[in-house]
Design a protein around this motif. Sequence first.
Motif, PDB file in Angstrom:
ATOM      1  N   ILE A  14       0.843  -1.202   0.000  1.00 35.18           N
ATOM      2  CA  ILE A  14       0.000   0.000   0.000  1.00 35.18           C
ATOM      3  C   ILE A  14       0.875   1.248   0.000  1.00 35.18           C
ATOM      4  O   ILE A  14       0.623   2.195  -0.755  1.00 35.18           O
ATOM      5  CB  ILE A  14      -0.973  -0.037   1.193  1.00 35.18           C
ATOM      6  N   ALA A  15       1.914   1.254   0.816  1.00 39.56           N
ATOM      7  CA  ALA A  15       2.817   2.405   0.873  1.00 39.56           C
ATOM      8  C   ALA A  15       3.489   2.646  -0.476  1.00 39.56           C
ATOM      9  O   ALA A  15       3.685   3.800  -0.878  1.00 39.56           O
ATOM     10  CB  ALA A  15       3.862   2.198   1.966  1.00 39.56           C
ATOM     11  N   ALA A  16       3.835   1.587  -1.185  1.00 44.54           N
ATOM     12  CA  ALA A  16       4.486   1.733  -2.494  1.00 44.54           C
ATOM     13  C   ALA A  16       3.553   2.393  -3.505  1.00 44.54           C
ATOM     14  O   ALA A  16       3.972   3.275  -4.268  1.00 44.54           O
ATOM     15  CB  ALA A  16       4.953   0.370  -2.997  1.00 44.54           C
ATOM     16  N   ILE A  17       2.294   1.982  -3.530  1.00 44.28           N
ATOM     17  CA  ILE A  17       1.330   2.604  -4.449  1.00 44.28           C
ATOM     18  C   ILE A  17       1.128   4.072  -4.075  1.00 44.28           C
ATOM     19  O   ILE A  17       1.180   4.952  -4.931  1.00 44.28           O
ATOM     20  CB  ILE A  17      -0.018   1.850  -4.427  1.00 44.28           C
ATOM     21  N   TYR A  18       0.928   4.329  -2.813  1.00 39.64           N
ATOM     22  CA  TYR A  18       0.646   5.687  -2.358  1.00 39.64           C
ATOM     23  C   TYR A  18       1.831   6.624  -2.581  1.00 39.64           C
ATOM     24  O   TYR A  18       1.641   7.807  -2.903  1.00 39.64           O
ATOM     25  CB  TYR A  18       0.243   5.654  -0.882  1.00 39.64           C
ATOM     26  N   ALA A  19       3.055   6.117  -2.447  1.00 38.49           N
ATOM     27  CA  ALA A  19       4.250   6.953  -2.613  1.00 38.49           C
ATOM     28  C   ALA A  19       4.264   7.626  -3.979  1.00 38.49           C
ATOM     29  O   ALA A  19       4.653   8.798  -4.096  1.00 38.49           O
ATOM     30  CB  ALA A  19       5.512   6.123  -2.418  1.00 38.49           C
ATOM     31  N   HIS A  20       3.843   6.918  -5.010  1.00 46.15           N
ATOM     32  CA  HIS A  20       3.787   7.528  -6.346  1.00 46.15           C
ATOM     33  C   HIS A  20       2.901   8.771  -6.330  1.00 46.15           C
ATOM     34  O   HIS A  20       3.281   9.816  -6.871  1.00 46.15           O
ATOM     35  CB  HIS A  20       3.262   6.530  -7.377  1.00 46.15           C
ATOM     36  N   TYR A  21       1.721   8.659  -5.750  1.00 45.62           N
ATOM     37  CA  TYR A  21       0.778   9.772  -5.748  1.00 45.62           C
ATOM     38  C   TYR A  21       1.279  10.934  -4.891  1.00 45.62           C
ATOM     39  O   TYR A  21       1.056  12.099  -5.224  1.00 45.62           O
ATOM     40  CB  TYR A  21      -0.602   9.299  -5.301  1.00 45.62           C
ATOM     41  N   VAL A  22       1.960  10.624  -3.796  1.00 43.18           N
ATOM     42  CA  VAL A  22       2.515  11.676  -2.953  1.00 43.18           C
ATOM     43  C   VAL A  22       3.602  12.449  -3.709  1.00 43.18           C
ATOM     44  O   VAL A  22       3.611  13.673  -3.714  1.00 43.18           O
ATOM     45  CB  VAL A  22       3.085  11.095  -1.639  1.00 43.18           C
ATOM     46  N   LEU A  23       4.488  11.733  -4.374  1.00 42.99           N
ATOM     47  CA  LEU A  23       5.639  12.366  -5.015  1.00 42.99           C
ATOM     48  C   LEU A  23       5.352  12.937  -6.405  1.00 42.99           C
ATOM     49  O   LEU A  23       5.924  13.946  -6.791  1.00 42.99           O
ATOM     50  CB  LEU A  23       6.787  11.350  -5.122  1.00 42.99           C
ATOM     51  N   GLU A  24       4.469  12.299  -7.161  1.00 43.78           N
ATOM     52  CA  GLU A  24       4.311  12.631  -8.572  1.00 43.78           C
ATOM     53  C   GLU A  24       3.002  13.315  -8.942  1.00 43.78           C
ATOM     54  O   GLU A  24       2.806  13.656 -10.102  1.00 43.78           O
ATOM     55  CB  GLU A  24       4.448  11.355  -9.418  1.00 43.78           C
ATOM     56  N   SER A  25       2.096  13.482  -7.999  1.00 42.27           N
ATOM     57  CA  SER A  25       0.790  14.025  -8.361  1.00 42.27           C
ATOM     58  C   SER A  25       0.283  14.986  -7.291  1.00 42.27           C
ATOM     59  O   SER A  25       0.926  15.194  -6.264  1.00 42.27           O
ATOM     60  CB  SER A  25      -0.225  12.883  -8.536  1.00 42.27           C
ATOM     61  N   THR A  26      -0.887  15.523  -7.568  1.00 42.52           N
ATOM     62  CA  THR A  26      -1.571  16.350  -6.573  1.00 42.52           C
ATOM     63  C   THR A  26      -2.868  15.675  -6.126  1.00 42.52           C
ATOM     64  O   THR A  26      -3.776  16.327  -5.626  1.00 42.52           O
ATOM     65  CB  THR A  26      -1.860  17.759  -7.141  1.00 42.52           C
ATOM     66  N   ALA A  27      -2.940  14.358  -6.300  1.00 36.82           N
ATOM     67  CA  ALA A  27      -4.108  13.606  -5.840  1.00 36.82           C
ATOM     68  C   ALA A  27      -4.199  13.610  -4.318  1.00 36.82           C
ATOM     69  O   ALA A  27      -5.281  13.470  -3.752  1.00 36.82           O
ATOM     70  CB  ALA A  27      -4.055  12.169  -6.355  1.00 36.82           C
ATOM     71  N   THR A  28      -3.064  13.759  -3.658  1.00 41.52           N
ATOM     72  CA  THR A  28      -3.013  13.902  -2.209  1.00 41.52           C
ATOM     73  C   THR A  28      -2.181  15.137  -1.906  1.00 41.52           C
ATOM     74  O   THR A  28      -1.276  15.486  -2.669  1.00 41.52           O
ATOM     75  CB  THR A  28      -2.394  12.663  -1.527  1.00 41.52           C
ATOM     76  N   PHE A  29      -2.467  15.781  -0.807  1.00 41.28           N
ATOM     77  CA  PHE A  29      -1.692  16.958  -0.439  1.00 41.28           C
ATOM     78  C   PHE A  29      -0.563  16.612   0.528  1.00 41.28           C
ATOM     79  O   PHE A  29       0.128  17.503   1.021  1.00 41.28           O
ATOM     80  CB  PHE A  29      -2.591  18.053   0.119  1.00 41.28           C
TER      81      PHE A  29
END
Length: 186
Positions: A14-29
Amino acid sequence: MTICDARPDDAGAIAAIYAHYVLESTATFETEPPAELETRRRIGATLDGGYPFLLVRDSQADGRVIGFGFAQRYGPRAGYRYSVETTIYVEPGCVGRGIGSQLLGALLDRCEARGFRQAFAVIAESEPASVVLHARAGFRPVGTLAAAGWKHGKWLDVFVMQRQLGEGDQTLPEPEVVRTGTNDGR
């Protein structure tokens, strides 16, 4: 594809999937990906609070985790105990295969079965696919928070969408439904 309950032992995937969104997107703040230990804590806190935390395993790839979703209390005060905020993330290489739709449907079913009455989605303006996903699941737009977040050098609006769960506000909540979680009295 199989949708099942997440366990703290799933924290690494789960952390691996979420890390992409944290680092590469604005889907999460969030701006720093949580470590596996923190992800494990978050999974445990969600489950201990009486909220569903689901994941999707790819049956074609030895059960590899390719998505996750959870619900959490919408606000900390007691009056919000029947409302949830939903969160869905799908591994970037698996987006567009219907995984998010199935995961969101399963998550909403679990929330309804637990007696929750309203679901909210808080979506960054940069995520139009998420808006479409939620609209297809019956969410409707209820507001925009202008410049609510700052990430990657720009201000971002946030869209709030809402969906009734079960009988929504048409009946009183069941008196025996008791939720644990934060209630700091504010």
